[in-house]
Every structure is written in structure tokens, then in C-alpha cells.
Design a protein around this motif. Structure first.
Motif, PDB file in Angstrom:
ATOM      1  N   ILE A 184       1.390  11.826   7.988  1.00  0.00           N
ATOM      2  CA  ILE A 184      -0.145  11.388   8.105  1.00  0.00           C
ATOM      3  C   ILE A 184      -0.730  10.898   9.689  1.00  0.00           C
ATOM      4  CG2 ILE A 184       0.436   9.880   5.849  1.00  0.00           C
ATOM      5  CD1 ILE A 184       1.009   7.422   7.450  1.00  0.00           C
ATOM      6  N   ASP A 194      -9.942   5.254  12.392  1.00  0.00           N
ATOM      7  CA  ASP A 194      -9.656   6.757  12.032  1.00  0.00           C
ATOM      8  C   ASP A 194      -8.796   6.644  10.980  1.00  0.00           C
ATOM      9  OD1 ASP A 194      -9.338   9.540  12.707  1.00  0.00           O
ATOM     10  OD2 ASP A 194      -7.476   9.270  13.328  1.00  0.00           O
ATOM     11  N   PRO A 195      -9.289   7.420   9.812  1.00  0.00           N
ATOM     12  CA  PRO A 195      -8.510   7.900   8.800  1.00  0.00           C
ATOM     13  C   PRO A 195      -7.287   8.518   8.819  1.00  0.00           C
ATOM     14  CG  PRO A 195     -10.531   8.343   8.431  1.00  0.00           C
ATOM     15  CD  PRO A 195     -10.597   8.399   9.818  1.00  0.00           C
ATOM     16  N   SER A 196      -6.193   8.054   8.239  1.00  0.00           N
ATOM     17  CA  SER A 196      -4.855   8.885   8.558  1.00  0.00           C
ATOM     18  C   SER A 196      -4.923  10.445   7.823  1.00  0.00           C
ATOM     19  CB  SER A 196      -3.584   8.245   7.827  1.00  0.00           C
ATOM     20  OG  SER A 196      -3.700   8.205   6.579  1.00  0.00           O
ATOM     21  N   GLN A 197      -4.153  11.149   8.106  1.00  0.00           N
ATOM     22  CA  GLN A 197      -3.992  12.461   7.353  1.00  0.00           C
ATOM     23  C   GLN A 197      -3.282  11.852   5.939  1.00  0.00           C
ATOM     24  OE1 GLN A 197      -4.792  15.731   8.671  1.00  0.00           O
ATOM     25  NE2 GLN A 197      -5.840  14.287   9.839  1.00  0.00           N
ATOM     26  N   ALA A 198      -3.698  12.832   5.179  1.00  0.00           N
ATOM     27  CA  ALA A 198      -3.156  12.740   3.715  1.00  0.00           C
ATOM     28  C   ALA A 198      -1.409  12.900   3.659  1.00  0.00           C
ATOM     29  CB  ALA A 198      -3.769  13.714   2.927  1.00  0.00           C
ATOM     30  N   SER A 244      -2.496  12.074  12.731  1.00  0.00           N
ATOM     31  CA  SER A 244      -3.797  12.925  13.146  1.00  0.00           C
ATOM     32  C   SER A 244      -3.375  13.431  14.287  1.00  0.00           C
ATOM     33  CB  SER A 244      -4.876  11.770  13.245  1.00  0.00           C
ATOM     34  OG  SER A 244      -5.974  12.471  13.642  1.00  0.00           O
ATOM     35  N   ASN A 297       0.685  -1.226   0.144  1.00  0.00           N
ATOM     36  CA  ASN A 297      -0.046  -0.071  -0.077  1.00  0.00           C
ATOM     37  C   ASN A 297       0.865   1.283   0.015  1.00  0.00           C
ATOM     38  OD1 ASN A 297      -3.064  -0.769   0.310  1.00  0.00           O
ATOM     39  ND2 ASN A 297      -2.115  -1.969   1.612  1.00  0.00           N
TER      40      ASN A 297
END
Length: 273
Positions: free
Chosen positions: A94, A143-147, A96, A58
Motif C-alpha cells: 500500500i 494521499d490515498p494509499s495504494q490498493a 505510494s 479497518n
């Protein structure tokens, strides 16, 4: 240092102890050292599988690494400075700025919502009261990571707590690269056999990042490796740009191929493997 790291460490300590208990039942005459070392080998193999089978495809793309072909004594597995001080510090982008504990039903545990800047080096009691490792792991999974880009949350830019002061992690990364004598983005690209950039617009298609690079560096040949690597357009199918993809792929291949204790060489029975 922060609850998320504590939770991940706790998870693998638990996994190690799980295997020690299981192995002890199967081999009651084994010594403590035998149980410890065998469990360690299994957990090491699990981490390697997660890293190489799930994480790296990924991060750098599914086919970025060559297939494993066995231990090569001519491969140097040491970490390169470009990896340590620049490419593998992509993770700072990335992170948060929020942390919390989730209950088993997925709801946020009351009182567990905190800004990252407020939980650095907190005592264990605060960690336990907010769901412990389990609560943190549920949060990490949900929780989605930061870009992955050239932006970093304010908690790391201005409030990275290293007692007794708060620091700027981005500034530290930039200064560390200078202290270690890392080449610029273009110098590193040339060393890797990649074409150097001749214009800022080749690095990124993001207008704000493009303007920031021009203002900070003036000349494309001055762009630092860490900042420039974070700014690069991502390679299709990967989370990083071309330069970081090359550095990360080379390093993780070397760590695998130059490791005579790589788990596929450890003599595990086929079922365990």
C-alpha cells in the motif's frame, strides 16, 4: 529511511514532550525519570488506542478481535514468524511511489514533489526545506494509499536504496520467508484451521493476479505465504484476505492479552484513561 516515517516519529516525540511539560507544571517536584516514564505511559496508551480502536478495525474488520478481558499470564505475546515475515508485510503493497510536503492551506510546497526512490536516506536539510514533519503529515493525511494487492510500486521493487546498492523489496520478502522456513500459503492455512485452497481461482478473482500465480507457482500448493496472502480476495469489511486476517488478529490479541503493562492495567485515573 524515508520522510514519512521520520514525520510519524517526530509527531510522537512532540507528543511525549507535550506531556512532559504538562506533567511538570502539575507535579513540579517530580524527577526527570518520573516525568519521562509517566509521559511514555500516556503516549504508549495513545498509540495503543489508535492501533486497536482505529487502525485494526479497518485492517482486519470491526469484530475480528475478541473484546479485551484483562491480562492473561498464559498468553505468549512474542511475535510469530508468520506475522513478522509475511502477514505484517502487507504494508509494502500500500506504499505510494510519490512523496511531497503540503503547506497549511493544503497546497503542494514548491520543490517538494519527489519520487519515493529519490528520498531514501536523504539528509535532514532536504526534509526541513520541504515542510518538515508538518508538511509530510499533511501529505500522508491527504494521499490515498495504494490498493492492498500483489502489486508493489517500482520504487520498492527496483530502487529500495540500502547504501550502496538498490534492492527489490518483494524479492527480499520472498527470500526471507524461505530463510526462516515459513510454510506455504496452504500449509499455513491448515495450521490455522482454515481449508486449504484446491485451485488458484479460490485465492483471487483478479484475472491478472490469477494468471501470475499460475505462471509462477504451477501448483496451488506451492504458493508462498506472503505472495498468496497479498493475492487473496479481501474479507468483507477488511483490507486483507482470510489468511492474513487470521494471522494479524491472533498476533494483536496476543500482544494485548499477554501484556501485563497494557494501558488499561496501568492505574490511570478515569479522566486520563
Amino acid at each position: 529511511e524515508n520522510p514519512a516515517l521520520t514525520a510519524l516519529h517526530t509527531l510522537f516525540v512532540r507528543e511525549h514532550n507535550y506531556w512532559v511539560d504538562k506533567l511538570h507544571l502539575e507535579h513540579p517536584n517530580w524527577s526527570g525519570d518520573q516525568l519521562y516514564n509517566h509521559a511514555r505511559a500516556i503516549v504508549t496508551a495513545e498509540i495503543a488506542n489508535i492501533t486497536y480502536s482505529e487502525f485494526l478495525p479497518n485492517l482486519v474488520g470491526k469484530n475480528a478481535l475478541t473484546p479485551y478481558d484483562g491480562y492473561d499470564p498464559n498468553v505468549d505475546p512474542h511475535l510469530s514468524l508468520e506475522f513478522v515475515a509475511a502477514a505484517f508485510r502487507f504494508g509494502h503493497s500500500i506504499v505510494s511511489g510519490e512523496t511531497e510536503g503540503l503547506a497549511e492551506n493544503g497546497e503542494v510546497i514548491a520543490g517538494s514533489e519527489e519520487d519515493l526512490k529519490d528520498v531514501f536516506f536523504q539528509p535532514a536539510a532536504n526534509f526541513i526545506d520541504n515542510g518538515g514533519a508538518d508538511g509530510q503529515l499533511r501529505h500522508l493525511a491527504a494521499d490515498p494509499s495504494q490498493a492492498l494487492d500483489a502489486r508493489i510500486v517500482d520504487d520498492l521493487r527496483n530502487f529500495l536504496f540500502d547504501p550502496p546498492v538498490s534492492l527489490d523489496l518483494a524479492a527480499i520478502n520472498i527470500q526471507r520467508a524461505r530463510d526462516l522456513g515459513l510454510g506455504t500459503l496452504n500449509q499455513t492455512r491448515e495450521a490455522l484451521g482454515l481449508d486449504p485452497y484446491t485451485d488458484f481461482s479460490q485465492i483471487t478473482s483478479d484475472p491478472e493476479t490469477l494468471a501470475g500465480l499460475k505462471a509462477a507457482y504451477g501448483n496451488v500448493n506451492n504458493v508462498g505465504l506472503w505472495t498468496g496472502g497479498l493475492s487473496e480476495n479481501h474479507v468483507p469489511g477488511a483490507l486483507v484476505g482470510e489468511t492474513f486476517q487470521a494471522i494479524l488478529s491472533m498476533q494483536f490479541e496476543a500482544l494485548r492479552d499477554g501484556d501485563r503493562f497494557w494501558f488499561e492495567n496501568q492505574g490511570f485515573d478515569s479522566r486520563t484513561l
